[in-house]
Design a protein around this motif. Structure first.
Motif, PDB file in Angstrom:
ATOM      1  N   GLN A   1       0.815  -1.223   0.000  1.00 53.62           N
ATOM      2  CA  GLN A   1       0.000   0.000   0.000  1.00 53.62           C
ATOM      3  C   GLN A   1       0.849   1.273   0.000  1.00 53.62           C
ATOM      4  N   LEU A   2       2.042   1.210   0.583  1.00 58.05           N
ATOM      5  CA  LEU A   2       2.847   2.433   0.764  1.00 58.05           C
ATOM      6  C   LEU A   2       3.953   2.628  -0.266  1.00 58.05           C
ATOM      7  N   GLU A   3       4.324   1.569  -0.984  1.00 61.50           N
ATOM      8  CA  GLU A   3       5.483   1.657  -1.878  1.00 61.50           C
ATOM      9  C   GLU A   3       5.320   2.759  -2.929  1.00 61.50           C
ATOM     10  N   GLU A   4       4.143   2.845  -3.525  1.00 60.31           N
ATOM     11  CA  GLU A   4       3.903   3.857  -4.558  1.00 60.31           C
ATOM     12  C   GLU A   4       3.984   5.270  -3.973  1.00 60.31           C
ATOM     13  N   ILE A   5       3.477   5.441  -2.754  1.00 63.67           N
ATOM     14  CA  ILE A   5       3.525   6.759  -2.085  1.00 63.67           C
ATOM     15  C   ILE A   5       4.966   7.137  -1.775  1.00 63.67           C
ATOM     16  N   PHE A   6       5.745   6.177  -1.266  1.00 58.64           N
ATOM     17  CA  PHE A   6       7.167   6.423  -1.002  1.00 58.64           C
ATOM     18  C   PHE A   6       7.899   6.805  -2.292  1.00 58.64           C
ATOM     19  N   THR A   7       7.649   6.038  -3.356  1.00 60.80           N
ATOM     20  CA  THR A   7       8.355   6.251  -4.625  1.00 60.80           C
ATOM     21  C   THR A   7       8.082   7.647  -5.183  1.00 60.80           C
ATOM     22  N   LYS A   8       6.842   8.111  -5.069  1.00 57.76           N
ATOM     23  CA  LYS A   8       6.497   9.444  -5.576  1.00 57.76           C
ATOM     24  C   LYS A   8       7.196  10.558  -4.801  1.00 57.76           C
ATOM     25  N   SER A   9       7.548  10.298  -3.543  1.00 62.33           N
ATOM     26  CA  SER A   9       8.204  11.325  -2.729  1.00 62.33           C
ATOM     27  C   SER A   9       9.710  11.397  -2.975  1.00 62.33           C
ATOM     28  N   PHE A  10      10.285  10.383  -3.682  1.00 64.36           N
ATOM     29  CA  PHE A  10      11.719  10.381  -3.970  1.00 64.36           C
ATOM     30  C   PHE A  10      12.029  11.224  -5.203  1.00 64.36           C
ATOM     31  N   THR A  11      13.236  11.773  -5.231  1.00 65.12           N
ATOM     32  CA  THR A  11      13.693  12.526  -6.403  1.00 65.12           C
ATOM     33  C   THR A  11      14.157  11.543  -7.489  1.00 65.12           C
ATOM     34  N   ASN A  12      14.445  12.076  -8.665  1.00 66.92           N
ATOM     35  CA  ASN A  12      14.855  11.206  -9.781  1.00 66.92           C
ATOM     36  C   ASN A  12      16.260  10.634  -9.609  1.00 66.92           C
ATOM     37  N   PHE A  13      17.063  11.169  -8.661  1.00 69.36           N
ATOM     38  CA  PHE A  13      18.416  10.631  -8.459  1.00 69.36           C
ATOM     39  C   PHE A  13      18.533   9.740  -7.223  1.00 69.36           C
ATOM     40  N   THR A  14      17.391   9.377  -6.605  1.00 74.73           N
ATOM     41  CA  THR A  14      17.385   8.416  -5.499  1.00 74.73           C
ATOM     42  C   THR A  14      17.288   7.020  -6.095  1.00 74.73           C
ATOM     43  N   CYS A  15      18.284   6.180  -5.840  1.00 69.41           N
ATOM     44  CA  CYS A  15      18.366   4.925  -6.606  1.00 69.41           C
ATOM     45  C   CYS A  15      18.179   3.642  -5.798  1.00 69.41           C
ATOM     46  N   ALA A  16      18.626   3.531  -4.601  1.00 67.77           N
ATOM     47  CA  ALA A  16      18.596   2.243  -3.888  1.00 67.77           C
ATOM     48  C   ALA A  16      17.212   1.954  -3.323  1.00 67.77           C
ATOM     49  N   SER A  17      16.827   0.670  -3.315  1.00 66.49           N
ATOM     50  CA  SER A  17      15.565   0.195  -2.739  1.00 66.49           C
ATOM     51  C   SER A  17      14.336   0.838  -3.369  1.00 66.49           C
ATOM     52  N   VAL A  18      14.442   1.237  -4.619  1.00 67.01           N
ATOM     53  CA  VAL A  18      13.307   1.791  -5.358  1.00 67.01           C
ATOM     54  C   VAL A  18      13.123   0.932  -6.598  1.00 67.01           C
ATOM     55  N   LYS A  19      11.870   0.602  -6.916  1.00 75.12           N
ATOM     56  CA  LYS A  19      11.579  -0.267  -8.051  1.00 75.12           C
ATOM     57  C   LYS A  19      12.152   0.317  -9.351  1.00 75.12           C
ATOM     58  N   ASN A  20      12.866  -0.524 -10.106  1.00 79.10           N
ATOM     59  CA  ASN A  20      13.490  -0.148 -11.389  1.00 79.10           C
ATOM     60  C   ASN A  20      14.555   0.945 -11.256  1.00 79.10           C
ATOM     61  N   ARG A  21      15.087   1.130 -10.044  1.00 80.12           N
ATOM     62  CA  ARG A  21      16.137   2.138  -9.853  1.00 80.12           C
ATOM     63  C   ARG A  21      17.273   1.545  -9.030  1.00 80.12           C
ATOM     64  N   TRP A  22      17.936   0.528  -9.588  1.00 83.08           N
ATOM     65  CA  TRP A  22      19.044  -0.076  -8.868  1.00 83.08           C
ATOM     66  C   TRP A  22      20.358   0.351  -9.499  1.00 83.08           C
ATOM     67  N   MET A  23      21.285  -0.576  -9.637  1.00 78.45           N
ATOM     68  CA  MET A  23      22.621  -0.264 -10.145  1.00 78.45           C
ATOM     69  C   MET A  23      22.575   0.275 -11.575  1.00 78.45           C
ATOM     70  N   SER A  24      21.658  -0.271 -12.391  1.00 76.92           N
ATOM     71  CA  SER A  24      21.563   0.164 -13.791  1.00 76.92           C
ATOM     72  C   SER A  24      21.149   1.629 -13.886  1.00 76.92           C
ATOM     73  N   GLN A  25      20.283   2.079 -12.963  1.00 80.90           N
ATOM     74  CA  GLN A  25      19.862   3.485 -12.956  1.00 80.90           C
ATOM     75  C   GLN A  25      21.021   4.410 -12.562  1.00 80.90           C
ATOM     76  N   VAL A  26      21.857   3.966 -11.617  1.00 82.28           N
ATOM     77  CA  VAL A  26      23.047   4.733 -11.238  1.00 82.28           C
ATOM     78  C   VAL A  26      23.958   4.902 -12.450  1.00 82.28           C
ATOM     79  N   MET A  27      24.154   3.814 -13.196  1.00 83.58           N
ATOM     80  CA  MET A  27      25.004   3.860 -14.391  1.00 83.58           C
ATOM     81  C   MET A  27      24.458   4.830 -15.434  1.00 83.58           C
ATOM     82  N   LYS A  28      23.135   4.784 -15.657  1.00 83.28           N
ATOM     83  CA  LYS A  28      22.512   5.681 -16.641  1.00 83.28           C
ATOM     84  C   LYS A  28      22.709   7.137 -16.256  1.00 83.28           C
TER      85      LYS A  28
END
Length: 354
Positions: A83-110
């Motif tokens: 229930q909370l994951e989507e709310i948490f994700t919306k509060s993160f900036t575009n450069f927050t990468c760890a423990s966020v869906k589809n934003r792991w090591m590959s997102q850091v590289m990009k």
């Protein structure tokens, strides 16, 4: 009930041999209704004794993992996060990468590759991390931050109970599913401050590791002082002594398993040495006609993923390319349990051996 059922199905992935998972699977409706009842009647509670502690070796450090039992604790944490994951994700900036869906090591590289294309603006780098991040998270401040985002009293009481289940006033347990999201959320307002108040153009945060790129060394020192002040006074955190400010033309940026340069990316040296050692031992097994095990198969696949996502084409051809046949044979023979392919493979092995 649908949420609890989905939480159980997600939480049990790769845990089919756990006794508690098998217990819940046998009579799913009974155990999930029991969880629903204790949550509705507010009878759910956690004590510090319910954590099991294990110590793992991570690089040069030893970390304590604090795990809760599968039933009912892990199912409840998954139910909350669904229930909370989507709310948490919306509060993160575009450069927050760890423990966020589809934003792991590959997102850091990009992000890093994209930033380093702008050579004029990325002449200097500030690299820092937070001292013992999980053990330094203050419960009182975390609860205050959660109350900015959520207003539901029952939810807040449940989150407070999960936070206070740990015996100390500072510390989130590493190994708890909810902890990684709360740890990330603890720095979410700090991220917004970097972006909106300090107007930092290029930054990446991977949990407690932060990289800031800028055209001026003086500007980076200004950013460092403001970041340090905010972390110490608002979040009660401290920056590790080994922070660095350096020119990116003269040395690489060592960040999250890779070394970043202007125009290309390479693996970290320590990872390279481990990979070469692992492949050397694996070839010794293969030359003695010994089948690789599941751990070998997983580790080589991981190294393959790391290599193909950076500029190591020669390294791939030299070390990984010749192993692809053995990896696929293990996959078909052992994992897929394809008898025809397995018999054919073992006949080829025997004919070569004799």
């Amino acid at each position: 009930m649908d949420n609890l059922r989905l939480a159980h199905h997600n939480a049990r992935k790769d845990k089919a041999l756990y006794k508690e998972v098998q217990m819940v699977n046998k009579n799913e409706d009974y155990f999930l209704k029991k969880i629903q009842k204790i949550l509705k009647e507010r009878e759910y509670h956690i004590s510090p004794k319910e954590y099991s502690v294990s110590i793992i070796r991570d690089k040069t450090k030893s970390r304590e993992l604090w795990k809760l039992k599968y039933y009912p604790h892990r199912i409840i944490q998954w139910a909350i996060m669904l229930q909370l994951e989507e709310i948490f994700t919306k509060s993160f900036t575009n450069f927050t990468c760890a423990s966020v869906k589809n934003r792991w090591m590959s997102q850091v590289m990009k992000l890093m590759s994209k930033y380093l294309r702008d050579k004029e603006w990325t002449k200097y780098c500030l690299k820092l991390d937070i001292t013992k991040y999980y053990p330094s998270i203050n419960h009182r401040i975390l609860k205050k931050i959660l109350r900015r985002k959520f207003k539901d009293k029952d939810l807040l009481n449940l989150l407070d109970m999960l936070i206070d289940s740990f015996p100390w006033k500072r510390w989130l347990p590493i190994g708890s599913y909810l902890s990684q999201f709360l740890a990330n959320f603890y720095l979410s307002y700090f991220d917004h401050r970097m972006k909106e108040k300090l107007h930092i153009k290029y930054a990446v945060r991977y949990m407690d590791d932060i990289v800031v790129l800028c055209w001026s060394k003086k500007k980076l020192w200004y950013y460092y002082r403001r970041i340090k002040w905010y972390l110490e006074w608002s979040l009660n955190l401290s920056i590790k002594w080994n922070y660095q400010i350096f020119p990116t033309d003269k040395r690489w940026i060592d960040f999250v398993w890779y070394r970043y340069f202007h125009g290309y990316t390479l693996l970290r040296k320590r990872v390279l040495l481990k990979m070469k050692d692992k492949i050397r031992k694996l070839w010794m097994k293969i030359n003695k006609w010994i089948m690789m095990n599941f751990r070998d198969w997983c580790s080589i696949n991981s190294y393959t993923w790391w290599i193909i996502h950076c500029n190591h084409h020669r390294l791939y051809n030299k070390y990984i390319y010749n192993l692809t046949g053995h990896l696929s044979k293990y996959y078909y023979c052992i994992i897929c349990n394809n008898k025809r392919r397995a018999i054919k493979y073992y006949k080829n092995l025997i004919s070569k051996q004799y």
